[in-house]
Write an enzyme that holds these catalytic residues in place. Structure first.
Site, mmCIF file in Angstrom:
data_model
loop_
_atom_site.group_PDB
_atom_site.id
_atom_site.type_symbol
_atom_site.label_atom_id
_atom_site.label_comp_id
_atom_site.label_asym_id
_atom_site.label_seq_id
_atom_site.Cartn_x
_atom_site.Cartn_y
_atom_site.Cartn_z
ATOM 1 N N ASP A 33 1.759 6.549 -11.176
ATOM 2 C CA ASP A 33 1.517 7.972 -10.919
ATOM 3 C C ASP A 33 0.604 8.172 -9.703
ATOM 4 O OD1 ASP A 33 3.070 8.491 -13.093
ATOM 5 O OD2 ASP A 33 1.416 9.076 -14.422
ATOM 6 N N ALA A 34 -0.332 7.251 -9.504
ATOM 7 C CA ALA A 34 -1.216 7.345 -8.336
ATOM 8 C C ALA A 34 -0.417 7.173 -7.050
ATOM 9 C CB ALA A 34 -2.313 6.290 -8.417
ATOM 10 N N THR A 36 2.767 7.908 -6.750
ATOM 11 C CA THR A 36 3.576 9.124 -6.632
ATOM 12 C C THR A 36 2.787 10.246 -5.972
ATOM 13 O OG1 THR A 36 4.835 8.558 -8.625
ATOM 14 C CG2 THR A 36 4.878 10.858 -7.915
ATOM 15 N N ASP A 70 8.443 6.676 -3.076
ATOM 16 C CA ASP A 70 9.199 7.203 -4.213
ATOM 17 C C ASP A 70 10.014 6.099 -4.869
ATOM 18 O OD1 ASP A 70 10.220 9.455 -5.822
ATOM 19 O OD2 ASP A 70 12.118 8.974 -4.846
ATOM 20 N N ASP A 73 7.188 3.607 -6.677
ATOM 21 C CA ASP A 73 6.608 3.971 -7.972
ATOM 22 C C ASP A 73 7.576 3.721 -9.121
ATOM 23 O OD1 ASP A 73 8.374 6.074 -7.656
ATOM 24 O OD2 ASP A 73 6.851 7.616 -7.443
ATOM 25 N N GLY A 74 8.874 3.909 -8.854
ATOM 26 C CA GLY A 74 9.866 3.592 -9.884
ATOM 27 C C GLY A 74 9.912 2.107 -10.191
ATOM 28 N N ARG A 78 8.997 0.057 -13.772
ATOM 29 C CA ARG A 78 9.837 -0.983 -14.386
ATOM 30 C C ARG A 78 9.063 -2.278 -14.538
ATOM 31 N NH1 ARG A 78 13.472 1.442 -10.798
ATOM 32 N NH2 ARG A 78 13.197 -0.234 -9.261
ATOM 33 N N ASP A 91 7.288 12.714 -10.743
ATOM 34 C CA ASP A 91 8.097 12.209 -9.639
ATOM 35 C C ASP A 91 9.081 13.266 -9.153
ATOM 36 O OD1 ASP A 91 8.902 9.825 -8.003
ATOM 37 O OD2 ASP A 91 10.808 10.199 -8.995
ATOM 38 N N ASP A 95 9.287 15.040 -5.497
ATOM 39 C CA ASP A 95 10.513 15.031 -4.691
ATOM 40 C C ASP A 95 10.840 16.416 -4.175
ATOM 41 O OD1 ASP A 95 10.715 12.348 -5.202
ATOM 42 O OD2 ASP A 95 12.344 12.535 -6.668
#
Length: 237
Positions: A33-34, A36, A70, A73-74, A78, A91, A95
């Protein structure tokens, strides 16, 4: 088709470097999150400062670099093995904010160059881009599907930023062509997603009622069972 191939090529090209970087950051306690929030703030600020002031090549490079976060962070989520509903919402909000900032910046710059048609195209890209995302979000909230389409977020950023950068290096009509392609493609995508929602609603209605004819499910979903026979409810109040 070409836009989808651009999207797939870009993702494949950066995946090899993103996964190890994501794992390295997670091991050092960095939260997805940071990343993002940082990427969103940096991309938005860069787009709204560099594009309107005419630093088009710098804008295309800087915003593209920060937009890669972007993907990062995904990959970090994972790597942590933990899915966060809040992270997904955050997120998506980021976007939308970055998309809006890029095309708002282009609109602003076009007006300063006395190019109202170009500004109108950029504004159309901004509006349709937000609408494309909203249709999917609203459909999923209703339990329906609205996936796919000709132009999604990656295509918007790739074509938009490419047009911005090539304009400063002297490629004639680069931004004009990019925005025309995005405007037309985005309008088509809005239609594609609405049709996808309609088909999904029909499938859902048919599964729930067993009706397989060509009746429009939107005319029946949500009605009481006796809505077609109002006489059956008389005297029951």
């Amino acid at each position: 088709m070409a836009l989808a191939m651009i999207n797939q090529w870009a993702r494949a090209a950066i995946k090899g470097g993103v996964e190890p970087t994501a794992a390295w950051l997670v091991r050092r306690g960095v939260h997805p999150d940071a990343v993002t929030v940082f990427g969103t703030v940096a991309s938005t600020a860069s787009a709204l400062w560099l594009i309107p002031t005419g630093h088009l090549l710098a804008a295309s490079i800087v915003v593209a670099v920060f937009a890669l976060l972007d993907v990062l962070d995904g990959a970090m989520a994972r790597a942590r093995g933990v899915t966060s509903p809040f992270g997904g919402v955050l997120d998506s909000v980021g976007d939308r904010l970055v998309d809006g900032a890029v095309f708002a910046g282009i609109t602003w710059w076009a007006f300063t160059q006395d190019r109202p048609l170009l500004a109108g195209l950029a504004l159309a890209c901004l509006i349709t881009g937000q609408l494309i995302s909203y249709i999917k979000a609203r459909a999923e909230a209703a339990g329906l599907r609205a996936d796919g389409g000709l132009v999604e977020r990656a295509e918007r950023l790739i074509l938009g930023l490419a047009g911005v950068g090539l304009t400063e290096v002297g490629v004639p009509y680069a931004l004009d062509v990019a925005l025309w392609l995005l405007t037309i493609g985005s309008v088509i995508t809005v239609g594609q997603r609405i049709v996808a929602v309609w088909h999904s609603a029909r499938e859902q209605y048919g599964a729930a009622t067993g009706v397989t004819d060509h009746a429009d499910p939107s005319e029946n979903i949500g009605r009481p069972e006796n809505a077609d026979h109002p006489e059956s409810s008389e005297g029951t109040a």
